[in-house]
Design a protein around this motif. Sequence first.
Motif, short mmCIF file in Angstrom:
data_model
loop_
_atom_site.label_atom_id
_atom_site.label_comp_id
_atom_site.label_asym_id
_atom_site.label_seq_id
_atom_site.Cartn_x
_atom_site.Cartn_y
_atom_site.Cartn_z
N UNK A 1 1.18 -3.02 -7.98
CA UNK A 1 1.62 -2.49 -9.27
C UNK A 1 1.83 -0.98 -9.22
N UNK A 2 1.22 -0.31 -8.24
CA UNK A 2 1.35 1.14 -8.10
C UNK A 2 2.32 1.54 -6.99
N UNK A 3 3.15 0.61 -6.54
CA UNK A 3 4.08 0.90 -5.45
C UNK A 3 3.61 0.26 -4.16
N UNK A 4 4.18 0.67 -3.05
CA UNK A 4 3.78 0.12 -1.76
C UNK A 4 2.46 0.71 -1.32
N UNK A 5 1.71 -0.10 -0.54
CA UNK A 5 0.41 0.34 -0.08
C UNK A 5 0.03 -0.43 1.18
N UNK A 6 -0.66 0.24 2.08
CA UNK A 6 -1.22 -0.44 3.25
C UNK A 6 -2.51 -1.12 2.82
N UNK A 7 -2.64 -2.40 3.15
CA UNK A 7 -3.81 -3.20 2.79
C UNK A 7 -4.24 -4.03 3.99
N UNK A 8 -5.46 -4.50 3.95
CA UNK A 8 -5.89 -5.48 4.94
C UNK A 8 -5.33 -6.83 4.52
N UNK A 9 -4.85 -7.60 5.45
CA UNK A 9 -4.17 -8.87 5.14
C UNK A 9 -5.05 -9.78 4.30
N UNK B 1 -9.89 2.23 9.10
CA UNK B 1 -10.45 1.36 8.05
C UNK B 1 -10.93 2.18 6.85
N UNK B 2 -11.65 3.24 7.13
CA UNK B 2 -12.18 4.09 6.05
C UNK B 2 -11.04 4.66 5.20
N UNK B 3 -10.01 5.15 5.86
CA UNK B 3 -8.89 5.75 5.13
C UNK B 3 -8.18 4.71 4.28
N UNK B 4 -7.91 3.53 4.84
CA UNK B 4 -7.22 2.47 4.10
C UNK B 4 -8.04 2.04 2.89
N UNK B 5 -9.35 1.98 3.04
CA UNK B 5 -10.21 1.55 1.94
C UNK B 5 -10.37 2.62 0.87
N UNK B 6 -10.28 3.88 1.24
CA UNK B 6 -10.57 4.97 0.30
C UNK B 6 -9.34 5.64 -0.29
N UNK B 7 -8.22 5.54 0.37
CA UNK B 7 -7.02 6.28 -0.05
C UNK B 7 -5.88 5.31 -0.39
N UNK B 8 -4.95 5.80 -1.18
CA UNK B 8 -3.72 5.05 -1.42
C UNK B 8 -2.73 5.50 -0.35
#
Length: 148
Positions: A56-64, A11-18
């Motif tokens: 807009x910055x490409x693909x990214x992992x996000x929370x649904x 969770x921390x990584x997904x929230x803080x990193x692209x």
Amino acid sequence: MNKPARQLRIREIIQQEHVENQHDLLRLLKEKGVKVAQATLSRDCAELGIIRSKTHAGYRLLFAEEHSGRIIKGLVGMEVVSVAANETSVIVRTLPGRAHGVGSWLDQFHSPLILGTIAGDDTVLVIPDSVENISALISYIHKNLSTN
């Protein structure tokens, strides 16, 4: 590392990193000292509701839920035709039949700037908490309803 601690790190990584994909996430976890198999990471992502989405910055992992919020904001924003104000209130004009949805969208934020909303067919009357906050309220509405 146990599952709750590992998922907290994810969770921390997904929230803080692209993070573009699970391979990148796996690499970042390893850099932080978390050893995990790809299959376990895939299950963790599914349990946490992590999806891969184009931004807009490409693909990214996000929370649904974050992704669906962006989609809804975009859809609601497309229903807004204009925002205008006088000395005491703000009027949001919408496409016909869409005012109720836009009013509900504004209400869900529980903004201290909004005393209340009243929706008709294509118009939402937004009553500010104070007439002194009209310009701040207009900015707030544009920020939360605009597709720009």
